[in-house]
Design a protein around this motif. Structure first.
Motif, mmCIF file in Angstrom:
data_model
loop_
_atom_site.group_PDB
_atom_site.id
_atom_site.type_symbol
_atom_site.label_atom_id
_atom_site.label_comp_id
_atom_site.label_asym_id
_atom_site.label_seq_id
_atom_site.Cartn_x
_atom_site.Cartn_y
_atom_site.Cartn_z
ATOM 1 N N ARG A 204 9.066 -6.362 -0.848
ATOM 2 C CA ARG A 204 9.531 -5.021 -0.501
ATOM 3 C C ARG A 204 10.541 -4.502 -1.522
ATOM 4 O O ARG A 204 10.563 -3.303 -1.838
ATOM 5 C CB ARG A 204 10.111 -5.018 0.915
ATOM 6 C CG ARG A 204 9.011 -5.229 1.979
ATOM 7 C CD ARG A 204 9.591 -5.354 3.373
ATOM 8 N NE ARG A 204 8.553 -5.604 4.361
ATOM 9 C CZ ARG A 204 8.006 -4.669 5.136
ATOM 10 N NH1 ARG A 204 8.407 -3.417 5.042
ATOM 11 N NH2 ARG A 204 7.068 -4.978 6.020
ATOM 12 N N GLU A 205 11.357 -5.382 -2.062
ATOM 13 C CA GLU A 205 12.280 -4.965 -3.113
ATOM 14 C C GLU A 205 11.524 -4.550 -4.372
ATOM 15 O O GLU A 205 11.923 -3.605 -5.062
ATOM 16 C CB GLU A 205 13.263 -6.099 -3.425
ATOM 17 C CG GLU A 205 14.284 -6.344 -2.306
ATOM 18 C CD GLU A 205 15.182 -7.533 -2.583
ATOM 19 O OE1 GLU A 205 16.214 -7.659 -1.902
ATOM 20 O OE2 GLU A 205 14.843 -8.350 -3.480
ATOM 21 N N THR B 126 10.224 -1.009 -3.993
ATOM 22 C CA THR B 126 11.287 -0.037 -4.232
ATOM 23 C C THR B 126 11.587 0.101 -5.719
ATOM 24 O O THR B 126 11.721 1.210 -6.245
ATOM 25 C CB THR B 126 12.559 -0.441 -3.473
ATOM 26 O OG1 THR B 126 12.275 -0.506 -2.068
ATOM 27 C CG2 THR B 126 13.683 0.550 -3.715
ATOM 28 N N ASP C 251 5.896 3.615 -2.430
ATOM 29 C CA ASP C 251 6.246 3.837 -1.035
ATOM 30 C C ASP C 251 5.661 2.709 -0.185
ATOM 31 O O ASP C 251 4.454 2.486 -0.175
ATOM 32 C CB ASP C 251 5.679 5.189 -0.594
ATOM 33 C CG ASP C 251 6.104 5.604 0.808
ATOM 34 O OD1 ASP C 251 6.614 4.752 1.561
ATOM 35 O OD2 ASP C 251 5.898 6.786 1.156
#
Length: 310
Positions: free
Chosen positions: A79-80, A83, A88
């Motif tokens: 998830r990092e 980003t 998205d």
């Protein structure tokens, strides 16, 4: 006009070890450099490449990733990464109580070729068969890596109903993957997989079989031999491979090709031109270590394509 690409499929945490393939034998050992941990997986690689190509368009271009992440440190890393790459993650779901999927990659020091062993925890959930309406809103293309079934088939079918163009990759043959090809507008597969599906190694009959399944256009990738495709008119075209001066790492080259094709196709390039752009993007990937190219290596390509098709 804003463009949004939905990428549905697999992510992995890749553990890369540099080895000498020529010395790999049963019951032997050899030293490796320090293990490198990077974010990969077919869909994740394609999403990262698309985001980098589209960066020149600023807020007029976006990529949404839809996939499953683990409930552990590696899931956080994924998830990092999303980003950090400007992707998205609204389509992510978490496999509660399970570690993220991983891939162990043996990378040959001399040739850049690789061998991959993937691990998927027992009980790891497949991706759901629907996407939130907020993700569909404004969608202009959808990509499927053929790894997360049967949800991908259902989402591809919905994309067709909504008039959203679709592209799929397939690396294993099953009823689900045949259904995914049938639901997608364009299928780009490795030649051995296409040959297994078609029952022939002859290019045009092979591609015609993929179209007969339901795809509107089809292509097969053939490594150093380039790519062959069948357009909407049933015409065969060939595109040469574009190897870099020095091959560093072939991991993710196919994913880069798919992303390059999609980006060019969405930008208004013709079918053959889009295949050629895919080859350019794959060449850039092979010149860099890791499963996806550094963003700054792709910015000029993305901006240059925009100027060509205007």
């Amino acid at each position: 006009m804003r463009d949004k690409v939905i990428c549905v499929g697999r992510n992995n945490v890749d553990i890369i070890l540099d080895v000498d393939f020529a010395r790999l034998r049963p019951d032997t050992k050899q030293p490796s450099g320090p293990a490198r941990i990077v974010m990969g997986g077919q869909c994740m690689n394609a999403a990262a490449t698309l985001a980098a190509l589209g960066q020149s368009r600023g807020e007029a271009f976006s990529v949404v990733y839809a996939g499953v992440t683990g409930d552990d440190e590696n899931g956080v890393r994924v998830r990092e990464f999303l980003t950090a790459r400007g992707i998205d993650g609204a389509g992510c779901i978490t496999a509660v109580g399970l570690p993220n999927t991983a891939a162990y990659i043996l990378l040959d020091r001399e040739t850049g070729e690789r061998g991959i062993v993937e691990t998927v925890p027992e009980g790891y959930p497949p991706y759901p068969s629907t996407l939130p309406e907020s993700i569909w809103k404004g969608a202009s293309y959808a990509y499927f890596d053929g790894m997360d079934m049967p949800g991908s088939v259902a989402i591809a079918q919905e994309a067709r109903e909504r008039g959203v163009p679709t592209l799929c990759d397939v690396e294993m043959v099953s009823e689900d993957t045949l259904a995914l090809i049938a639901a997608c507008d364009t299928a780009i597969l490795p030649r051995p997989v296409a040959g297994e599906i078609a029952g022939t190694d002859e290019l045009k009959p092979m591609l015609e079989k993929l179209v007969a399944l339901g795809a509107r256009r089809a292509a097969v990738t053939m490594g150093a031999e380039g790519t062959a495709g069948l357009n909407e008119a049933g015409e065969l075209c060939r595109v040469a491979a574009l190897p870099p001066e020095r091959i560093v790492d072939t991991t993710g080259a196919g994913d880069a090709f798919h992303a390059g094709f999609l980006f060019a196709d969405m930008s208004g390039a013709g079918f053959e031109a889009a295949l050629r752009f895919g080859a350019e993007v794959a060449s850039v990937k092979c010149a860099h270590a890791g499963p996806s190219s550094p963003p700054d290596a792709l910015h000029a390509l993305g901006a240059g394509l925009g100027q060509k098709v205007r």
